[in-house]
Design a protein around this motif. Structure first.
Motif, PDB file in Angstrom:
ATOM      1  N   GLU A 114      27.507  46.077  38.256  1.00 61.51           N
ATOM      2  CA  GLU A 114      28.485  45.976  39.336  1.00 61.51           C
ATOM      3  C   GLU A 114      29.607  44.996  38.968  1.00 61.51           C
ATOM      4  OE1 GLU A 114      26.493  44.820  42.886  1.00 61.51           O
ATOM      5  OE2 GLU A 114      25.801  46.852  43.338  1.00 61.51           O
ATOM      6  N   ARG A 135      34.865  44.058  54.086  1.00 60.78           N
ATOM      7  CA  ARG A 135      34.295  43.894  52.757  1.00 60.78           C
ATOM      8  C   ARG A 135      33.621  45.170  52.251  1.00 60.78           C
ATOM      9  NH1 ARG A 135      32.901  39.608  49.369  1.00 60.78           N
ATOM     10  NH2 ARG A 135      31.125  40.036  47.989  1.00 60.78           N
ATOM     11  N   THR A 136      32.754  45.774  53.065  1.00 60.09           N
ATOM     12  CA  THR A 136      32.033  46.979  52.644  1.00 60.09           C
ATOM     13  C   THR A 136      32.977  48.164  52.483  1.00 60.09           C
ATOM     14  OG1 THR A 136      29.992  46.233  53.714  1.00 60.09           O
ATOM     15  CG2 THR A 136      30.187  48.589  53.237  1.00 60.09           C
ATOM     16  N   ASP A 173      39.119  38.893  44.338  1.00 60.91           N
ATOM     17  CA  ASP A 173      37.775  39.163  44.850  1.00 60.91           C
ATOM     18  C   ASP A 173      37.874  39.875  46.186  1.00 60.91           C
ATOM     19  OD1 ASP A 173      35.063  39.308  44.979  1.00 60.91           O
ATOM     20  OD2 ASP A 173      34.702  37.147  44.853  1.00 60.91           O
ATOM     21  N   LEU A 174      36.771  40.483  46.581  1.00 59.66           N
ATOM     22  CA  LEU A 174      36.693  41.209  47.842  1.00 59.66           C
ATOM     23  C   LEU A 174      36.884  40.257  49.022  1.00 59.66           C
ATOM     24  CD1 LEU A 174      33.545  43.376  47.003  1.00 59.66           C
ATOM     25  CD2 LEU A 174      35.922  44.165  47.041  1.00 59.66           C
ATOM     26  N   LYS A 193      34.936  47.982  49.226  1.00 60.17           N
ATOM     27  CA  LYS A 193      34.111  48.362  48.072  1.00 60.17           C
ATOM     28  C   LYS A 193      34.059  49.874  47.901  1.00 60.17           C
ATOM     29  CE  LYS A 193      30.151  46.381  47.314  1.00 60.17           C
ATOM     30  NZ  LYS A 193      28.811  45.772  47.508  1.00 60.17           N
ATOM     31  N   CYS A 194      34.049  50.602  49.008  1.00 61.00           N
ATOM     32  CA  CYS A 194      33.912  52.068  48.958  1.00 61.00           C
ATOM     33  C   CYS A 194      35.228  52.781  48.694  1.00 61.00           C
ATOM     34  CB  CYS A 194      33.304  52.572  50.268  1.00 61.00           C
ATOM     35  SG  CYS A 194      31.596  52.015  50.510  1.00 61.00           S
ATOM     36  N   GLY A 198      38.792  40.857  39.141  1.00 56.97           N
ATOM     37  CA  GLY A 198      37.507  40.602  39.776  1.00 56.97           C
ATOM     38  C   GLY A 198      36.894  39.347  39.185  1.00 56.97           C
ATOM     39  N   TYR A 257      31.523  54.701  45.409  1.00 54.02           N
ATOM     40  CA  TYR A 257      32.633  53.783  45.162  1.00 54.02           C
ATOM     41  C   TYR A 257      33.851  54.570  44.676  1.00 54.02           C
ATOM     42  CZ  TYR A 257      28.582  50.782  45.449  1.00 54.02           C
ATOM     43  OH  TYR A 257      27.431  50.171  45.874  1.00 54.02           O
ATOM     44  N   PHE A 305      35.705  49.001  43.268  1.00 50.48           N
ATOM     45  CA  PHE A 305      34.374  48.504  42.912  1.00 50.48           C
ATOM     46  C   PHE A 305      33.694  49.454  41.934  1.00 50.48           C
ATOM     47  CE2 PHE A 305      29.928  47.250  43.711  1.00 50.48           C
ATOM     48  CZ  PHE A 305      30.057  45.863  43.670  1.00 50.48           C
ATOM     49  N   VAL A 312      33.871  43.895  40.585  1.00 45.19           N
ATOM     50  CA  VAL A 312      35.036  44.168  41.430  1.00 45.19           C
ATOM     51  C   VAL A 312      36.209  44.574  40.556  1.00 45.19           C
ATOM     52  CG1 VAL A 312      36.666  43.159  43.072  1.00 45.19           C
ATOM     53  CG2 VAL A 312      34.243  42.516  43.166  1.00 45.19           C
TER      54      VAL A 312
END
Length: 562
Positions: free
Chosen positions: A386, A330-331, A321-322, A334-335, A504, A275, A366, A388
């Motif tokens: 975890e 989305r993924t 939010d994502l 996060k990275c 988040g 992340y 994230f 956001v």
């Protein structure tokens, strides 16, 4: 020899020879800073007094417990005092370390006729109160003294001597009370640990009680010694106060850029970090949504964040939010995106404008799951930890007398620590290294595993730090987002900085379920009840409120937590 106090005096006993401390120097000499007002000139006006920062000392004497070198301290007299200036007290620090401190020398620049009190700013003490001596069986030792200030004046620090007679009143100056502020004991450097309470002697560093960019308290760098002090007691000494509202010693915009380019740290992320950080605009344009309480659908955010609700307080009505779960971004959001990542810089006065704090904020889209350490075993949790939107920072503290880097603050989750420049790693010239922990992105001064929890029991959350190919050079990748003291309009604050709500959504974890899974993997002799294990870990492990942005943090206006 139960009940008898054992001492080592470095000039009388060589059982524990004391290593002479040397002044620390940065890897490279300081550059010539761009011209400005009072920054880097060696003198700072505090209103009716002018102060100079003294970093050269002559050793007076040293003492330490006979149990080891680590308990030794030495007392120093400031050396090389400019003509017309007077010292306010002596200096003390533990032995075996580079000399990294300072004391201030003061000069009276007031016009008594124009002064409201009609009293000079500085005055000699009336005499001295004897505080403590070695009480050695040997022929010698040391003595600690407190200046007794005249009515209307305050003492700023204690003195040390090798003679039993009172120091000369001309040795030091007291400061008029209205030019001072209250100070507090911040760090105990030495304790005699005597079996007899009447002989117990402690030496403390001091700092202003009120600290932050709007506070006027100035640390004089002197020490406080006492045989009866308890933590929380009011001190018999004071710190200085900056009454010059112009803060003329603070760097101008050109000087700020020069400081960042010269000192900007390189932040290394862990080689297994998934992340990564990104810029805030990258985060927005890749599908992050703004949600409002009571509405199911989120709103797209523009790259500058100018359509975010601005100002006010965090009322829990809004959060980011994502992208939606069916969104391909989305993924990847996060990275993060380290190529776009940059440090967001807040420049502010510290210690009454005698230092500059350069707070450098990094954003990660994230925060990954926590890893729990129990003895020699480690367990990566599935979801716990975890959240956001992760804001972390480190802060450079720079002397406005010289422009020298004094220390760096490393923000570590809910706390942090100041680390002197002599204890930092440097990568290029005078640029320190900052290590960001895996998944959590807390900052640390050296590689290794830092435990958040009970290090004594070996239980807690791992913060693993190491060099890798993932890094951000803050000396080149930065944006100054705030420097209020420069005046309105000098630094354009980005619209997203005014978003005071959560970055988040609030998440509540099933911590009990995850802990039960850990217990099942433990050897029988290491098993605990669920309740006992839960108590060992920080409370934030079991729930994450949506994090807020830099301007909502206490240290935006206040001092760092330490």
């Amino acid at each position: 020899m139960l009940g008898r106090e054992c001492w080592c005096w470095d000039n009388l006993c060589d059982h524990y020879p004391v290593v002479e401390s040397k002044k620390f120097s940065l890897p490279l000499p300081l550059p010539k800073w761009p011209q400005g007002k009072g920054f880097g000139t060696g003198r700072i006006c505090l209103g009716e007094i002018e102060v100079a920062q003294i970093t050269k000392f002559k050793k007076i004497w040293g003492c330490g417990s006979s149990f080891g070198k680590s308990d030794c301290v030495s007392f120093y007299k400031p050396d090389g005092i400019p003509k017309g200036y007077h010292i306010l007290g002596h200096y003390c620090q533990p032995d075996g370390e580079h000399i990294t401190g300072y004391v201030l020398a003061a000069k009276d620049i007031s016009d008594v006729q124009d002064s409201a009190s009609k009293l000079p700013a500085l005055q000699k003490p009336l005499n001295y109160t004897f505080i403590w001596s070695s009480d050695s069986q040997y022929n010698g030792g040391g003595y600690i003294w407190m200046p007794n200030a005249p009515v209307g004046y305050k003492s700023i620090g204690c003195l040390a001597s090798v003679e039993p007679n009172e120091p000369d009143p001309d040795e030091v100056r007291c400061v008029r009370a209205d030019l001072t502020e209250n100070c507090e004991a911040s760090e105990m450097m030495f304790s005699s640990d005597s079996f007899f309470q009447r002989k117990q002697f402690q030496v403390w560093k001091t700092r202003p009680c009120k600290r932050g960019m709007l506070c006027a308290g100035v640390s004089a760098g002197t020490f406080f010694g006492s045989t009866s002090f308890s933590s929380g007691d009011e001190l018999d000494i004071a710190c200085l106060k900056n009454l010059a509202s112009s803060l003329h010693a603070m760097p101008n915009l050109e000087q700020i850029h020069a400081l960042i380019k010269h000192y900007g740290p390189t932040m290394y992320l862990h080689p297994e970090e998934i992340y990564l950080p990104s810029s805030v605009p990258w985060f927005f344009i890749n599908g992050v949504l703004l949600y409002k309480d009571g509405r199911n659908n989120g709103t797209v955010i523009n790259s500058k964040g100018s359509n975010l609700p601005a100002g006010g307080l965090n009322d829990g009505q809004y959060w980011l939010d994502l992208p939606n779960k069916d969104d391909a971004n989305r993924t990847s959001v996060k990275c993060g995106n380290i190529e776009s990542a940059e440090l967001y810089v807040h420049v502010k006065p510290s210690l009454g404008g005698t230092f500059t704090d350069i707070a450098m904020w990094i954003f990660c889209p994230f925060n990954g799951p926590a890893t729990v350490k129990i003895g020699l075993l480690s367990f990566t949790l599935n979801k716990v930890g975890e959240h956001v939107g992760d804001w972390e920072h480190y802060t450079l503290r720079i002397s406005n007398f010289s422009g020298e880097l004094w220390s760096v603050y490393f923000s570590e989750h809910s706390g942090g620590e100041w680390v002197d420049a002599c204890k930092l790693e440097f990568i290029e010239g005078n640029k320190p290294i900052v290590y960001a922990s895996r998944n959590g992105h807390a900052s640390f001064p050296h590689p290794g595993c830092y435990l958040q929890g009970s290090s004594k029991l070996g239980f807690g959350l791992r913060n693993d730090c190491a060099r890798s190919k993932y890094y951000v050079d803050s000396s080149s990748k930065y944006q100054i987002v705030a420097a209020e003291y420069l005046g309105e309009g000098v630094v354009a604050e980005p619209p997203w900085l005014q978003y005071m709500r959560e970055w988040g959504p609030t998440i509540i974890y099933n911590g009990r379920s995850e802990v039960e899974k850990i217990i099942k993997h433990l050897p029988f002799f290491m098993r605990f009840s669920v309740e006992s294990l839960i108590e060992l870990f920080p409370t934030e492990l079991y729930g994450e409120a949506g994090p807020t942005g830099p301007k909502e943090k206490d240290n935006w206006l206040g001092d760092e937590r330490w």
